[in-house]
Design a protein around this motif. Structure first.
Motif, short mmCIF file in Angstrom:
data_model
loop_
_atom_site.label_atom_id
_atom_site.label_comp_id
_atom_site.label_asym_id
_atom_site.label_seq_id
_atom_site.Cartn_x
_atom_site.Cartn_y
_atom_site.Cartn_z
N LYS A 1 -2.64 -0.82 8.30
CA LYS A 1 -3.16 -1.80 7.32
C LYS A 1 -2.07 -2.78 6.92
O LYS A 1 -2.32 -3.98 6.80
CB LYS A 1 -3.68 -1.09 6.08
N ARG B 1 0.84 -1.19 0.00
CA ARG B 1 0.00 0.00 0.00
C ARG B 1 0.89 1.26 0.00
O ARG B 1 1.84 1.33 0.77
CB ARG B 1 -0.85 -0.04 1.27
N GLU C 1 -6.00 -3.29 -7.89
CA GLU C 1 -6.18 -4.04 -6.63
C GLU C 1 -6.94 -5.34 -6.80
O GLU C 1 -8.03 -5.52 -6.24
CB GLU C 1 -6.90 -3.17 -5.60
N ALA D 1 -1.31 3.98 6.47
CA ALA D 1 -0.57 2.93 5.78
C ALA D 1 -0.15 1.79 6.72
O ALA D 1 -0.53 0.64 6.52
CB ALA D 1 0.65 3.52 5.08
N LEU E 1 -1.74 -6.07 -4.08
CA LEU E 1 -0.85 -6.20 -2.93
C LEU E 1 -0.19 -7.57 -3.03
O LEU E 1 -0.82 -8.53 -3.49
CB LEU E 1 -1.66 -6.12 -1.63
#
Ligand SMILES: Nc1ncnc2c1ncn2[C@@H]1O[C@H](COP(=O)(O)OP(=O)(O)O)[C@@H](O)[C@H]1O
Ligand SMILES: [Mg+2]
Length: 368
Positions: A286, A46, A149, A283, A180
């Motif tokens: 997460k 991220r 994503e 950031a 990710l």
């Protein structure tokens, strides 16, 4: 003048740093019909700049009139969204051609199906799309589908199956996804989706520190701020090349210095607490919560070192685990880009002040 830095996710920022030749190379590759980049996956944590990169590539490809770029988002019916977006992105002439497809009606809101096919199924969309792609191919128009994503779910599975079919029949349709690292690796577990994984991987690495320094220098000096070289390089170091941090720090410094127009050590000290809070909230929380329990233990053992660059030996001793166990977790964290290898047998955190974040998190947990 308004603050040119923008620490929000998913937008091309006004102060944009090029990653060397990467975008040019990727755009060239996409234009080449036999390129392995026909399917590509941009991956990274991220905040490294995946969405921004994807958007920039899309904008560049779209400049060529032979291409239509269609941006899809997860969480909608991908097949239906593809029909609609292809229509919306097409020029007048092409829209007319699409409108000539039997049973279809397009409006400003997108596709409307005629009464006989009012309950569209997957194969309804498949039929429509193949029809549309046939028309495009005849016109020599190529399509780039961007998909931000990706996550392993039913929707992506269906879409992947259809895309595989298009690809097998050699339709000029390129696909660029972002994801990710942990979501990308989940695609391995589903047969249809492994097809997507054969695509070219594009890892977004850290932005170049020297480039960050030059950029801060240009932006601030042009707007009449006073700042020394020493402070500029401290600022670059404070970001460690993390894209989100680059925008965030620039943003906070600008706001805090806009009255006096002086950026010095005092000012950096003053904004640092807010900088850390924003990094954590937007950031690190997460990122950290996506790690497994053992990953977190490895990260903690690393953070507890007095060094920034930590030897694997020290981590192993602190964890008191066999070396293959430690090697396994080292590999996992390297893949997730949480850590980087700095020297043989030595690792460091990738993100700025992540060590402090991990230690603080540990203190909070101890307190509970
Ligand atoms: N090449 C770049 N130069 C400068 N800032 C960037 C660059 N790429 C991304 N950013 C900034 O970093 C932040 C995160 O970017 P984003 O693309 O949303 O990341 P991701 O999709 O990987 O989470 C945004 O504030 C964006 O403006
Ligand atoms: Mg994103």
């Amino acid at each position: 003048m308004n603050n040119p830095f923008n620490p929000s996710f998913g937008r091309i920022p006004a102060v944009f740093l090029h990653r060397g030749q990467l975008i040019d190379d990727v755009v060239n590759e996409i234009n080449n019909p036999n390129s392995p980049y026909k399917i590509s996956i941009v991956y990274g944590m991220r905040g490294v700049g995946k969405t921004t990169f994807l958007t920039e590539v899309g904008k560049r490809v779209e400049k060529n009139p032979d291409w239509i770029v269609v941006d899809l988002a997860m969480g909608s019916n991908l097949m239906a969204a593809l029909v609609d977006s292809m229509y919306m992105k097409a020029g007048n002439e092409l829209q007319k051609i699409f409108e000539s497809i039997k049973g279809l009606n397009f409006s400003a809101f997108g596709l409307q199906l005629s009464a006989e096919i009012s309950q569209p199924t997957f194969s309804t969309y498949q039929g429509i799309l193949t029809n549309m792609f046939d028309k495009l191919r005849k016109k020599g128009i190529k399509v780039l589908i961007t998909l931000d994503e990706v996550k392993s779910n039913r929707e992506l599975k269906d879409f992947a199956g259809y895309y595989q079919l298009l690809n097998r029949k050699d339709y000029p349709v390129a696909l660029m996804m972002t994801g990710l690292p942990e979501n990308i690796s989940e695609l391995q577990n589903e047969d249809v989706m492994t097809f997507l994984l054969r695509g070219k991987r594009i890892a977004l690495s850290a932005l170049n520190l020297a480039q960050i320094e030059v950029s801060y220098n240009n932006v601030f000096k042009q707007s009449g701020f006073q700042v020394t070289e020493d402070i500029l390089s401290k600022m670059a170091l404070m970001t460690m090349g993390y894209s989100y941090a680059f925008q965030l720090l620039g943003y906070l410094v600008w706001n805090s210095a806009k009255k006096n127009k002086i950026i010095d050590q005092n000012l950096l000290d003053k904004i640092k607490p807010e900088y850390l809070v924003e990094l954590d909230q937007n950031a690190y929380t997460k990122i950290f919560s996506s790690l497994s329990k053992q990953d977190k233990k490895f990260a903690l053992a690393m953070a507890q070192s007095s060094e920034q660059r930590v030897s694997i030996k020290e981590i192993r001793e602190r964890l008191n685990r066999p070396s293959n166990f430690v090697a396994n977790y080292r590999r996992r964290l390297l893949d997730d880009q949480i850590i980087k290898s700095t020297n043989y047998g030595e690792v460091a955190f990738t993100l700025p002040f992540f060590k402090e974040y991990v230690l603080q998190q540990h203190r909070f947990e101890q307190g509970l």
